[in-house]
Design a protein around this motif. Structure first.
Motif, mmCIF file in Angstrom:
data_model
loop_
_atom_site.group_PDB
_atom_site.id
_atom_site.type_symbol
_atom_site.label_atom_id
_atom_site.label_comp_id
_atom_site.label_asym_id
_atom_site.label_seq_id
_atom_site.Cartn_x
_atom_site.Cartn_y
_atom_site.Cartn_z
ATOM 1 N N SER A 85 0.162 11.106 6.413
ATOM 2 C CA SER A 85 0.261 10.426 5.108
ATOM 3 C C SER A 85 0.688 11.439 4.057
ATOM 4 C CB SER A 85 -1.088 9.810 4.707
ATOM 5 O OG SER A 85 -2.046 10.827 4.452
ATOM 6 N N GLN A 86 1.124 10.928 2.910
ATOM 7 C CA GLN A 86 1.412 11.816 1.776
ATOM 8 C C GLN A 86 0.141 12.523 1.327
ATOM 9 O OE1 GLN A 86 4.287 12.636 0.458
ATOM 10 N NE2 GLN A 86 5.597 11.168 1.544
ATOM 11 N N PHE A 146 -5.537 8.598 6.669
ATOM 12 C CA PHE A 146 -4.605 7.486 6.878
ATOM 13 C C PHE A 146 -5.357 6.152 6.797
ATOM 14 C CE2 PHE A 146 -2.321 4.549 9.825
ATOM 15 C CZ PHE A 146 -1.138 4.447 9.127
ATOM 16 N N GLY A 147 -6.063 5.792 7.859
ATOM 17 C CA GLY A 147 -6.798 4.538 7.878
ATOM 18 C C GLY A 147 -6.220 3.555 8.880
ATOM 19 N N ARG A 148 -6.265 3.901 10.173
ATOM 20 C CA ARG A 148 -5.712 3.037 11.230
ATOM 21 C C ARG A 148 -6.319 1.644 11.191
ATOM 22 N NH1 ARG A 148 -2.754 4.897 15.689
ATOM 23 N NH2 ARG A 148 -3.456 3.072 16.852
ATOM 24 N N VAL A 149 -7.632 1.590 10.954
ATOM 25 C CA VAL A 149 -8.340 0.304 10.955
ATOM 26 C C VAL A 149 -7.706 -0.671 9.963
ATOM 27 C CG1 VAL A 149 -10.518 -0.783 10.250
ATOM 28 C CG2 VAL A 149 -10.539 1.162 11.818
ATOM 29 N N ILE A 150 -7.263 -0.138 8.831
ATOM 30 C CA ILE A 150 -6.662 -0.983 7.788
ATOM 31 C C ILE A 150 -5.391 -1.650 8.313
ATOM 32 C CG2 ILE A 150 -5.502 -0.909 5.542
ATOM 33 C CD1 ILE A 150 -7.505 1.324 4.787
ATOM 34 N N VAL A 151 -4.523 -0.876 8.940
ATOM 35 C CA VAL A 151 -3.272 -1.433 9.471
ATOM 36 C C VAL A 151 -3.572 -2.400 10.617
ATOM 37 C CG1 VAL A 151 -1.039 -0.908 10.511
ATOM 38 C CG2 VAL A 151 -1.991 0.625 8.784
ATOM 39 N N GLU A 152 -4.523 -2.042 11.475
ATOM 40 C CA GLU A 152 -4.880 -2.926 12.587
ATOM 41 C C GLU A 152 -5.361 -4.284 12.074
ATOM 42 O OE1 GLU A 152 -6.220 -0.051 16.223
ATOM 43 O OE2 GLU A 152 -7.637 -0.236 14.574
ATOM 44 N N ALA A 153 -6.204 -4.265 11.032
ATOM 45 C CA ALA A 153 -6.705 -5.515 10.460
ATOM 46 C C ALA A 153 -5.559 -6.338 9.879
ATOM 47 C CB ALA A 153 -7.747 -5.216 9.386
ATOM 48 N N PRO A 194 -7.676 -10.203 5.864
ATOM 49 C CA PRO A 194 -7.713 -9.481 4.583
ATOM 50 C C PRO A 194 -8.547 -8.212 4.708
ATOM 51 C CG PRO A 194 -9.168 -11.391 4.519
ATOM 52 C CD PRO A 194 -8.414 -11.478 5.822
ATOM 53 N N VAL A 195 -8.159 -7.188 3.955
ATOM 54 C CA VAL A 195 -8.831 -5.889 3.995
ATOM 55 C C VAL A 195 -9.320 -5.525 2.598
ATOM 56 C CG1 VAL A 195 -8.553 -3.434 4.500
ATOM 57 C CG2 VAL A 195 -7.323 -5.120 5.866
ATOM 58 N N VAL A 196 -10.553 -5.033 2.530
ATOM 59 C CA VAL A 196 -11.042 -4.419 1.298
ATOM 60 C C VAL A 196 -11.321 -2.961 1.624
ATOM 61 C CG1 VAL A 196 -13.415 -5.240 1.781
ATOM 62 C CG2 VAL A 196 -12.807 -4.418 -0.509
ATOM 63 N N ALA A 197 -10.728 -2.040 0.855
ATOM 64 C CA ALA A 197 -10.772 -0.620 1.210
ATOM 65 C C ALA A 197 -11.092 0.256 -0.002
ATOM 66 C CB ALA A 197 -9.438 -0.194 1.826
ATOM 67 N N ALA A 198 -11.728 1.386 0.285
ATOM 68 C CA ALA A 198 -12.061 2.355 -0.761
ATOM 69 C C ALA A 198 -10.798 3.086 -1.192
ATOM 70 C CB ALA A 198 -13.098 3.348 -0.244
ATOM 71 N N LYS A 199 -10.507 3.053 -2.509
ATOM 72 C CA LYS A 199 -9.232 3.592 -3.004
ATOM 73 C C LYS A 199 -9.288 5.108 -3.168
ATOM 74 C CE LYS A 199 -10.318 1.959 -7.709
ATOM 75 N NZ LYS A 199 -9.844 1.116 -8.812
ATOM 76 N N MET A 246 -4.471 4.512 -0.265
ATOM 77 C CA MET A 246 -3.700 4.018 -1.411
ATOM 78 C C MET A 246 -2.206 3.910 -1.098
ATOM 79 S SD MET A 246 -5.789 5.992 -4.417
ATOM 80 C CE MET A 246 -4.947 5.175 -5.762
ATOM 81 N N GLU A 247 -1.777 4.508 0.026
ATOM 82 C CA GLU A 247 -0.395 4.351 0.481
ATOM 83 C C GLU A 247 -0.240 3.101 1.350
ATOM 84 O OE1 GLU A 247 0.954 8.164 2.202
ATOM 85 O OE2 GLU A 247 -0.706 9.064 1.061
ATOM 86 N N LEU A 248 -1.366 2.557 1.800
ATOM 87 C CA LEU A 248 -1.348 1.395 2.683
ATOM 88 C C LEU A 248 -1.623 0.088 1.950
ATOM 89 C CD1 LEU A 248 -3.515 2.817 5.643
ATOM 90 C CD2 LEU A 248 -1.053 3.082 5.270
ATOM 91 N N VAL A 249 -2.528 0.145 0.957
ATOM 92 C CA VAL A 249 -3.010 -1.079 0.307
ATOM 93 C C VAL A 249 -2.596 -1.118 -1.156
ATOM 94 C CG1 VAL A 249 -5.046 -2.473 -0.253
ATOM 95 C CG2 VAL A 249 -5.014 -1.113 1.854
#
Length: 382
Positions: A152-153, A290-297, A303-308, A313-316
């Protein structure tokens, strides 16, 4: 290309699943060397990827290890390094996929005269690593690596801020096969019945049970939600974090949520469980690489709720393909959960957009082509 992949883990975490997808492309000409045995070896073998467990001795160096602890493990490293050097001479390059693999791979690349590629799956910061480990990692990369692939960046920026060389690092996101996350409706219905969750609003949390993964945040938020909301904690403790698991159970009991929180442990049916959920929560308290779980969901159409923070923040994009909340804020998380319950049409629209966008942006074939191009550029300079 003949590639010698190195990974420290016997367990299939995010970095290992990423490696699996890359190694598939080179299965006929490459080898994966592991520093521990376990389910990851079995997973590689299931995909006909050559794999060898290079040592049976546990390397007692962790992300927060001190200099003395690191020095104490050198004796165990020498036989491992010798074996890696011997194997590396049969391949075109060494591909270190984790930090311990970097340490061994860096020395081996020098001795075997093979280029070193380091896949950076971490945010190199004091929040995640001891100062000793940070210095060792950055020094070894700067001295020996021909290429760093950051996931990720956020990972790239942390690497540069820690003193990493800017001319050797490229960002390539993890790749996914969207078809792996297409689950028949009958499987989802059967799973709901099996777990006794019919007519419930299900929130899934998928990660190892660890303080920085923030399962306690989700449990606190659950106390502010309706009683028909169920939380599934999928994963278990690693690296001696059993005390945290006990704290989670105590918290559930103290809040009277015994009937609303299910500890499922490690599971292999992740796409099925995710598809069964009405919402997937990501609650890390420190920046995630990164956050693989986010992309998998997203690929499961959920829908995904994630800590920013960090790579998340590059995914959501909040309100567009998911929801972002302030880390360590149960109140804010509860508000989003309740919004998803009450505004299910809007939430479904967001989830559907996320699924389409993720399947295009993180397509594993495109990602692997990017990596192949980078690896060929390394060999062309040798």
């Amino acid at each position: 290309m003949k590639i010698f992949f190195l990974d420290q883990s016997g367990k299939p975490g995010g970095a290992e699943l990423c490696l699996l997808d890359i190694a598939k492309s080179y299965a006929e000409s490459s080898l994966v060397g592991l520093f521990a045995d376990g389910d990851f070896r079995k997973l590689l073998q299931q995909h006909q990827i050559p794999v060898e467990v290079l040592t049976t001795q546990s390397l007692q160096v962790h992300k927060q290890s001190s200099l003395l602890q690191a020095i104490g493990s050198l004796g165990k490293l020498i036989p491992l390094i010798n074996k890696v050097v011997q194997r590396a001479r049969e391949y075109d390059l060494i591909y270190a996929n984790t930090q311990k693999a970097l340490v061994v791979g860096a020395v081996a690349s020098f001795l075997a005269r093979r280029p070193l590629v380091y896949h950076l799956h971490d945010i190199l910061s004091p929040e995640h690593f001891s100062q000793t480990n940070l210095r060792v990692a950055v020094t070894l990369v700067n001295q020996f690596a021909s290429l760093v692939i950051a996931n990720s960046q956020a990972s790239k920026i942390a690497f540069l801020e820690a003193g990493g060389k800017p001319d050797i690092i490229e960002v390539v996101y993890n790749g996914f096969s969207a078809t792996d996350y297409q689950v028949p409706e009958t499987e989802v219905r059967n799973l709901r019945q099996e777990l006794g969750l019919d007519e419930k609003f299900i929130i899934g949390h998928f990660s190892r049970l660890s303080p920085w993964k923030g399962q306690h945040i989700l449990i606190s938020a659950l106390a502010k939600c309706p009683q028909d909301v169920i939380v599934l904690l999928v994963g278990d403790a690693l690296f001696g974090e059993q005390e945290y698991v006990q704290e989670l159970h105590q918290k559930v009991t103290a809040l009277g949520l015994e009937n609303q929180v299910k500890f499922l442990g490690f599971r292999s049916d992740i796409p099925q469980l995710m598809t069964m959920c009405d919402l997937v929560a990501h609650t890390s308290t420190a920046p995630e690489p990164f956050g693989r779980v986010i992309v998998e969901a997203m690929l499961c159409g959920k829908p995904v709720v994630a800590a920013k923070a960090g790579g998340v923040m590059e995914l959501v994009k909040d309100g567009i393909n998911g929801f972002l909340v302030t880390p360590n804020n149960p109140q804010e998380l509860a508000q989003v959960i309740n919004t998803c319950i009450n505004e299910n049409t809007k939430t479904a629209t967001i989830a559907n957009y996320a699924r389409i966008h993720a399947s295009e942006r993180f397509d594993v074939t495109t990602i692997n082509q990017q990596i192949e191009k980078l690896l060929k550029s390394v060999l062309s300079y040798e």
